[in-house]
Design an enzyme around this catalytic site. Structure first.
Site, PDB file in Angstrom:
ATOM      1  N   GLU A 194       0.838  -1.147   0.215  1.00  0.00           N
ATOM      2  CA  GLU A 194      -0.227   0.028   0.075  1.00  0.00           C
ATOM      3  C   GLU A 194       0.880   1.336   0.157  1.00  0.00           C
ATOM      4  OE1 GLU A 194      -1.221   2.488   2.572  1.00  0.00           O
ATOM      5  OE2 GLU A 194      -0.990   1.538   4.551  1.00  0.00           O
ATOM      6  N   HIS A 369      -1.274   4.458   8.342  1.00  0.00           N
ATOM      7  CA  HIS A 369      -0.650   4.122   7.115  1.00  0.00           C
ATOM      8  C   HIS A 369       0.944   4.512   7.227  1.00  0.00           C
ATOM      9  CE1 HIS A 369      -4.222   3.215   4.965  1.00  0.00           C
ATOM     10  NE2 HIS A 369      -4.764   4.411   5.413  1.00  0.00           N
TER      11      HIS A 369
END
EC number: 3.1.-.-
Lengths: 556, 556
Positions: A194, A369
């Site tokens: 990601e 993240h």
């Protein structure tokens, strides 16, 4: 897809966007779906409730689908599940907490009974034909997240899920960093990772940082304390619970998703709340303010969520008074800044102390993240031959490629794909040469896919300048107007102030229709086109607006 | 307003918002307007082009208006001028550069001939009855900005305009800091000061910082360089010119406002560009890329501006190639982030090197609005008895009050007003007890004020679920339907896929109308209401959508 022994990887959503993640790995005749997310529309998609991936490819290959594996329970990874299941009865594999959130959705859509749910954890091993699946724990802003390892005859493919490296997570769920190292030391063919924070330098701060600041704010606060955060960030919710315990406050939950998700988290053992700590709004209202903490939804400024209604004084049972403290423990997602600012203004108007702003300023939010150093660490641990950056807009994928090259992925071995682009691997060589059907499906009310570009284009015209219906009744036998023209407008101008305008429209239409009748032209299409043009030109010259013009001609 | 000797101050725009600044100072029968700004609508105001202040109060007191004084030439201070002038022929006082920008607007609206324009500078002194006006230079992100001093029999009122303190401005226009000190040392009754950056700690960085970074980027760049910034930030444009001179690049201007504003700046002596340096697109295309720099509009992601069209490869005459550098020398205004991000993605897709992000990261942007220390310095210099924070959303005004109190303004002497709230000062005592009419006026196409809440509510419904016209023709004599029901829909669902739905709508309408005819009910209102309800309920049950339903009944 041919029945040969190709390993193919592609995305049906999640590339060049944040949202509707859906990735597919296919080896020969075995298809594995990874995640099935939804995406919230921006304001240009008028009236659309949700966007989900176009699943034509999956529908056409339904007999080959072996499993939907869900890496974690965020909306952009599970939001499309009910819509997928309406079309395809796919068995779902996910962790206990993720399944809990999926089940909430299935209940809403009355799909729970017929769905096969398989709980997995990081020790699970699965085998489908020639493909073996294993898993590893990753840290993220929701509990129970997995990365996936696919062992195929072509080699090993690793999908990271969403992740950061958090060496002091706010729970006992540390990431499997040793397992990752082990996977990486045994030759990884392809890493799929990601990219959300690929533009941000450094390492993501630890979730524990929030706990410290939360406790400090609770110590200082005098009135009630409101904390708004994502319900699914259970670790942050746990830290709010701890701060409330330390300061002798009882806890009220506000907002449907806060109540639902916290209940799932408590039932399944991911959140620990002392017996009797949770209270209802009436009790909260009765207790002394310094005895009450409130956890609520709406940190993104959603106008119908608890925080927005509290800020505008419209929440039944509970109010914000001068001296109360409100903590926004989340950063606004791009596009939501204006709505969040409006709420902050309202909170100040109520006299509240408001703790808001970016997480790095307030210490009340950290990202789930990984930043650049997190991403490099993952790439370094996995040492992949090939790399596909996913889960990001183009500039993020671009930066992620540069990061991969900086830690040793060879140039030319990173594939920046689009949704639908297929990377095929045969005999150890990866190529991107073909595509599968992909796109967006709009959910609007009960309709899935019943609204598309034409409907949206009409909505856009209607939204900007409104519309005008012109009705004329014509006698077939007499070849003349016997009723009308009459004009009805909506969303155009104040009708009351514009009588002259509409009188003139009617006069022009009558004139045009009479002319056409005299010229013996009575095809509906031609008449309508003429009316549209005559009225359109006149209105634009008078108002510089272009309402949609709908001529209705009735022949009697 | 009474003919007594009250000094009154209020805002008709600019409070609880960023935009449409308009402030009014009235002493007895003399009214002074300060600024007349426009505001761009957010996406909830469907189809609206511009928002301007409601000027009812001014129209009702037109004979008392002495002057419109414009502090500087930004849109949120001059955007409403042509609309004000259509109603009221007010003499305008502004500096040379500000007048240049106002004249561009007057030309567009063909209002130049009849407008009285009075150039002023910081040395100008004006006298209207018992009120004397003088001015002082302030630094901001556009040249030629003024603060205003009103000397009235009640005392001195100072309006700061928009400002920062920049001790090393990128031109020779230093702020009049000594004059400000002098004004403040002679007893200021009231300070009216802008609040945009009241939430940000520290002192605004100097514009010169940008110059250094710009030059560095020009030195490093290999292909063409594109710089996108606000055309009105002439000092920044000058720094781009300097960097281009140093690196032997010629300069192309793209975008209508860039060309217009740069021309005004050159003509009036605010921008210095060597003879022959400016080139046209064809020349730019012919020259070697490293000889070309391009200044373009569109830094806020405006989809029709030069940068967006360049990024999507749709600009005639000039293209971005791999290796070109694009510098976004502006921060996205809240609400524009998504549009700007889309452009950055497209630029990366073209292979450009993109310098973007917040000014503090890239060094390519600094704010024109003072941070907390700037605001405190102004308050300290002016030492006002009373204080009105303006030009900001509520939280900014709130913070500005705290700043004022921290440097000695007494508690209770700061007025946080709303648009329309009047602060009256009599015998040295200020009170806020009354209001004047205020509000918003929407500009939509050529219409000013012809669109309001009802029209916008209709547009909202149309935009979300579209509409449906149901036409029925009834014979008056026979009391029965002789044509229809027919259904036309737009923006609702794909009509082709929904034939069954519309067939059922027509059946239900026929049934309802027949029932009403039989029951002898033929009032249009009742019939329409019945049709609306029947169709609405059916469609909602089938689609969960609520299109606007327009019954049309024709009686023959």
């Amino acid at each position: 897809m041919s029945a040969n022994e190709t390993l193919s990887i592609f995305a049906l959503g999640g590339i060049n966007e944040i949202g509707k993640n859906m990735y597919v790995l296919q080896y020969a005749d075995d298809i594995f779906i990874i995640d099935c997310g939804g995406k919230f529309p921006d304001e240009s998609l008028l009236g659309i409730d949700l966007i989900i991936p176009d699943i034509r490819y999956l529908a056409e290959n339904r007999e080959k689908i072996r499993a939907l594996i869900v890496t974690h329970g965020h909306e952009d990874h599970i939001g499309g599940v009910p819509y997928l299941l309406r079309e395809l009865n796919v068995p779902i594999y996910a962790t206990n907490f993720t399944l809990g959130l999926i089940e909430l959705k299935l209940d809403e859509h009355r799909l729970r009974a017929e769905t096969k749910l398989h709980p997995i954890d990081s020790d699970t091993e699965l085998e489908f034909g020639e493909v073996k699946l294993s898993f590893f724990k990753v840290s993220h802003s929701i509990p129970d997240c997995l990365g996936i390892v696919f062992e195929t005859p072509e080699g090993k493919v690793v999908h990271t899920g969403d992740f950061k490296f958090d060496l002091t997570p706010a729970n006992d769920q540390a990431a499997d960093i040793h397992k990752m190292a082990q996977i990486g030391s045994d030759s990884v063919l392809m890493l799929i990772s990601e990219s959300t924070n690929a533009e941000r330098t450094g390492l993501t701060p630890s979730e524990q940082m929030v706990g410290g600041h939360m406790e400090e704010a609770f110590m200082k606060a005098e009135g009630k304390i409101f904390v708004s955060t994502f319900a699914s960030n259970v670790n942050r919710v746990q830290q709010v619970v701890q701060a409330a315990i330390k300061t002798n406050r009882r806890l009220l939950l506000l907002g449907r998703s806060m109540v639902n998700v916290v209940n799932v988290a408590i039932e399944r053992g991911y959140l620990h709340v002392p017996e009797g700590m949770l209270i209802d709004p009436r009790t909260a209202d009765r207790l002394a303010p310094e005895k009450v903490a409130i956890l609520c939804t709406g940190s993104q400024g959603e106008p119908m969520a608890a925080l927005a209604r509290l800020a505008s004084g419209n929440y039944r049972d509970i109010s914000i008074y001068p001296g109360d403290t409100v903590i926004l423990a989340a950063s606004p997602i791009p596009g939501n800044e204006r709505d969040v600012s409006r709420i902050i203004d309202n909170l100040f108007l109520l006299g509240a102390k408001v703790i808001y702003g970016s997480g790095s300023t307030t210490g009340m939010h950290v990202s789930g993240h990984g930043y650049q150093e997190d991403l490099k660490l993952m790439l370094t641990l996995m040492k992949p031959k090939y790399f596909i950056p996913i889960h990001g807009e183009y500039r993020m994928l671009h930066h992620h490629r540069l990061l991969a090259e900086s830690v040793g992925v060879e140039k030319g071995r990173t594939f920046i794909i689009k949704n639908g682009d297929v990377v095929d691997i045969e005999k150890g060589i990866a190529r991107q040469t073909r595509t599968v059907p992909s796109g967006v499906t709009y959910v609007d009310g009960m309709g899935v896919g019943d609204v598309g570009d034409v409907v949206l284009r009409d909505r856009k015209q209607l939204s900007e300048d409104g519309m005008l219906v012109v009705v004329v009744t014509i006698s077939k036998s007499e070849r003349k107007i016997i009723s009308g023209p009459d004009t009805i407008s909506r969303g155009f101008v104040y009708a009351r102030d514009s009588e002259d305008l509409f009188t003139e429209v009617n006069r022009l239409v009558k004139k045009r229709v009479d002319e056409l009748q005299e010229a013996n032209i009575s095809q509906w299409n031609v008449m309508k086109q003429n009316i549209r043009k005559t009225v359109g030109q006149y209105l634009f010259s008078q108002t510089k607006k272009r309402p949609m013009i709908l001529p209705v001609i009735i022949e009697i």
